[in-house]
Design an enzyme around this catalytic site. Structure first.
Site, mmCIF file in Angstrom:
data_model
loop_
_atom_site.group_PDB
_atom_site.id
_atom_site.type_symbol
_atom_site.label_atom_id
_atom_site.label_comp_id
_atom_site.label_asym_id
_atom_site.label_seq_id
_atom_site.Cartn_x
_atom_site.Cartn_y
_atom_site.Cartn_z
ATOM 1 N N HIS A 146 0.850 -1.204 0.000
ATOM 2 C CA HIS A 146 0.000 0.000 0.000
ATOM 3 C C HIS A 146 0.875 1.239 0.000
ATOM 4 O O HIS A 146 1.608 1.488 0.952
ATOM 5 C CB HIS A 146 -0.904 0.000 1.231
ATOM 6 C CG HIS A 146 -1.875 1.147 1.250
ATOM 7 N ND1 HIS A 146 -2.969 1.197 0.419
ATOM 8 C CD2 HIS A 146 -1.917 2.282 1.983
ATOM 9 C CE1 HIS A 146 -3.643 2.311 0.657
ATOM 10 N NE2 HIS A 146 -3.025 2.996 1.601
ATOM 11 N N ARG B 197 -3.723 15.528 6.993
ATOM 12 C CA ARG B 197 -4.395 15.436 5.698
ATOM 13 C C ARG B 197 -4.482 16.807 5.009
ATOM 14 O O ARG B 197 -4.445 16.888 3.783
ATOM 15 C CB ARG B 197 -5.805 14.826 5.879
ATOM 16 C CG ARG B 197 -6.382 14.326 4.557
ATOM 17 C CD ARG B 197 -7.704 13.629 4.752
ATOM 18 N NE ARG B 197 -8.769 14.571 5.073
ATOM 19 C CZ ARG B 197 -10.068 14.335 4.851
ATOM 20 N NH1 ARG B 197 -10.464 13.190 4.332
ATOM 21 N NH2 ARG B 197 -10.974 15.231 5.173
ATOM 22 N N ARG C 205 -15.913 6.416 3.676
ATOM 23 C CA ARG C 205 -16.108 7.874 3.745
ATOM 24 C C ARG C 205 -16.301 8.458 2.352
ATOM 25 O O ARG C 205 -17.119 9.352 2.141
ATOM 26 C CB ARG C 205 -14.875 8.545 4.386
ATOM 27 C CG ARG C 205 -14.704 8.244 5.858
ATOM 28 C CD ARG C 205 -13.422 8.848 6.412
ATOM 29 N NE ARG C 205 -12.267 7.991 6.184
ATOM 30 C CZ ARG C 205 -11.166 8.352 5.551
ATOM 31 N NH1 ARG C 205 -11.049 9.571 5.054
ATOM 32 N NH2 ARG C 205 -10.165 7.497 5.417
ATOM 33 N N HIS D 49 -9.447 1.347 2.047
ATOM 34 C CA HIS D 49 -9.017 1.803 3.381
ATOM 35 C C HIS D 49 -10.125 1.442 4.371
ATOM 36 O O HIS D 49 -11.291 1.736 4.126
ATOM 37 C CB HIS D 49 -8.874 3.329 3.411
ATOM 38 C CG HIS D 49 -7.699 3.867 2.656
ATOM 39 N ND1 HIS D 49 -7.826 4.695 1.558
ATOM 40 C CD2 HIS D 49 -6.370 3.749 2.873
ATOM 41 C CE1 HIS D 49 -6.622 5.050 1.120
ATOM 42 N NE2 HIS D 49 -5.720 4.486 1.896
ATOM 43 N N GLU E 38 -9.208 3.092 9.752
ATOM 44 C CA GLU E 38 -7.890 3.583 10.187
ATOM 45 C C GLU E 38 -8.051 4.471 11.419
ATOM 46 O O GLU E 38 -7.186 4.502 12.286
ATOM 47 C CB GLU E 38 -7.232 4.373 9.044
ATOM 48 C CG GLU E 38 -5.858 4.935 9.406
ATOM 49 C CD GLU E 38 -5.182 5.667 8.249
ATOM 50 O OE1 GLU E 38 -5.833 5.844 7.204
ATOM 51 O OE2 GLU E 38 -4.017 6.058 8.395
ATOM 52 N N HIS F 37 -5.102 -1.022 6.592
ATOM 53 C CA HIS F 37 -5.060 -0.595 8.001
ATOM 54 C C HIS F 37 -5.818 -1.573 8.903
ATOM 55 O O HIS F 37 -5.220 -2.225 9.726
ATOM 56 C CB HIS F 37 -5.556 0.840 8.224
ATOM 57 C CG HIS F 37 -4.766 1.861 7.459
ATOM 58 N ND1 HIS F 37 -3.416 2.026 7.646
ATOM 59 C CD2 HIS F 37 -5.125 2.740 6.483
ATOM 60 C CE1 HIS F 37 -2.983 2.970 6.828
ATOM 61 N NE2 HIS F 37 -4.003 3.404 6.110
ATOM 62 N N ASP G 275 2.564 3.113 2.768
ATOM 63 C CA ASP G 275 1.477 4.087 2.815
ATOM 64 C C ASP G 275 1.948 5.523 2.588
ATOM 65 O O ASP G 275 2.207 5.924 1.476
ATOM 66 C CB ASP G 275 0.720 3.936 4.146
ATOM 67 C CG ASP G 275 -0.584 4.721 4.169
ATOM 68 O OD1 ASP G 275 -1.020 5.186 3.100
ATOM 69 O OD2 ASP G 275 -1.180 4.871 5.246
HETATM 70 ZN ZN LIG Z 1 -3.584 4.874 2.252
#
Ligand SMILES: [Zn+2]
Length: 440
Positions: free
Chosen positions: A56, A79, A207, A229, A232, A266, A317
């Protein structure tokens, strides 16, 4: 044909001394144990491992390494940094950054990468003239870096999830989103597998993808590896519970997304029922320990998932670290901290996580092992460095780092040697890519 003799090599049944093998047309043949080197064989000192899979990756996150720690913050403030970077990239800068990052991965011992790709469209959210221009940049980057690639193209349709439903996309997220799932499917159907590239599919997360679309993605990608995902952060679980009245795992199960070709990335915050559901469906779980600790995500139930039936894999990741041994040790050492027990995974299990299981989850079932007929991808680890000297060959994954990688071979071809990628030192390639980004 090329012939090799390895002082030690990891075969499917464990670590052996004095292993000979040949490579013909990119595949292993004549693997044999307990022999003398044949005349003309290349001698591999140290420990030879099968190719290692990075399950990933988001290549462009590499540009955030060491730049997001000043004010602490949370996953969600991290983010924001990532979105600011995503807003600036174009196909040229994406190519140069991804090529450097894939070179860094190859130099670190990864022979295949699952690139979870969601940065699809131009700065205004409009498709490029080639709607897969950004994906094509990743494919070219991996090809030039010599690493195998599974391009996991993510469907991304909404800006987030709250108790009252999905949110509209913000201005950066417009770049991630196709108009609807049919547009996503039409776009990814334009890309084809090659000898070195597989096209996979993803639902970004519960999401970013409404429930009614999940089943469509599962059916659209029936023959491909499918990644998502999953749980997480506790906030994703809370929003899913509030809106749908179930966990994200239950939502995926109810919409037919779990199974042997699926990888949950995750899988950190799970209920006992979630673990049973993932395990009994043989859904893989890709742990990204260096990211999960960097982002304060938490420690996922690795041993319990494995015991329930989920194959485990590992990924770098967000690229805070690119080092397969750090990820593998993270799986075991986080378990030790959480349980107060050592030896939750054997050294052999750790090697399998990075090799056979990782390759399979990326759609390369004939890779990740040194065996007759398998893809000739392998990695030689030095056993004479200051970190590794004195280690038992079968425990080298507990001592080695990316800096101990001596040779990396994909399909019988050397792509990195003596800590240097064939395109040049990865640090130099990264410096060039970062300069290009600064100039944007
Ligand atoms: Zn990711």
């Amino acid at each position: 044909m090329s012939s090799y003799w390895a002082a030690y090599a990891w075969l499917p049944d464990g670590c052996h001394a004095d292993v000979g093998f040949d490579v013909v047309e990119g595949r292993f043949v004549g693997v044999r144990v307990g022999i003398e080197p044949s005349a003309g064989a290349e001698i591999l000192l140290g420990v030879t491992l099968p190719g290692l899979a990075n399950g990933h990756s988001h290549a462009f996150h590499r540009a955030l390494r060491g730049r997001t720690h000043a004010a602490g913050g949370t996953f969600w403030t991290w983010r924001q940094h990532m979105y600011a970077l995503a807003a600036r990239l174009d196909p040229d800068s994406y190519l140069s950054l991804a090529r450097a990052v894939f070179a860094e991965m190859a130099q670190a011992g990864y022979t295949v990468v699952g690139e979870f790709h969601y940065l699809h469209h131009d700065q205004g959210g409009r498709p490029y003239a080639d709607p897969n221009a950004m994906g094509a940049a990743l494919i070219q980057a991996a090809t030039e870096a010599g690493i195998r690639l599974t391009l996991i193209d993510a469907c991304y349709l909404s800006g987030g999830l709250t108790a009252t439903g999905h949110l509209p996309l913000d201005s950066v997220q417009q770049r991630f989103a196709d108009r609807n799932v049919d547009h996503w499917q039409a776009r990814i159907s334009l890309m084809n597998d090659t000898d070195q590239v597989r096209i996979g599919a993803a639902a970004h997360s519960v999401r970013a993808v409404p429930a009614e679309v999940l089943r469509v993605i599962g059916e659209a990608a029936e023959e491909q590896p499918l990644h998502v995902h999953l749980s997480e952060q506790p906030a994703e679980n809370a929003a899913t519970q509030a809106f749908y009245g179930c966990t994200p795992t239950e939502l995926l199960a109810d919409h037919g997304l779990l199974g042997r070709r699926t990888t949950a990335v995750h899988a950190t915050h799970l209920t006992d029922t979630d673990i049973k559901t993932l395990g009994s469906s043989q859904t893989s779980a890709c742990f990204c320990p260096t990211t999960e600790r960097d982002l304060a995500d938490g420690i996922g139930p690795a041993r319990r998932l494995a015991d329930a039936g989920s194959p485990l894999t590992v990924g770098s990741d967000q690229q805070a670290v690119i080092d397969p041994f750090e990820e593998l040790r993270g799986v075991e050492l986080h378990e030790r901290l959480a349980t107060g027990e050592r030896g939750r995974f054997t050294p052999g299990e750790l090697i399998m996580i990075a090799s056979v299981a990782g390759y399979r989850s990326l759609g390369w079932p004939d890779g990740g092992r040194i065996a007759d007929g398998a893809l000739a991808d392998f990695v030689v680890v030095r056993s004479d460095s200051v970190r590794t000297i004195g280690s038992d060959p079968d425990q080298i994954a507990y001592a080695a780092t990316a800096a101990d990688i001596d040779q990396v071979i994909v399909a019988g071809r050397v792509i990195a040697r003596d800590g240097r990628h064939q395109l040049g030192p990865a640090a130099r390639l990264l410096a060039i890519a970062f300069d290009q980004l600064e100039a944007l």
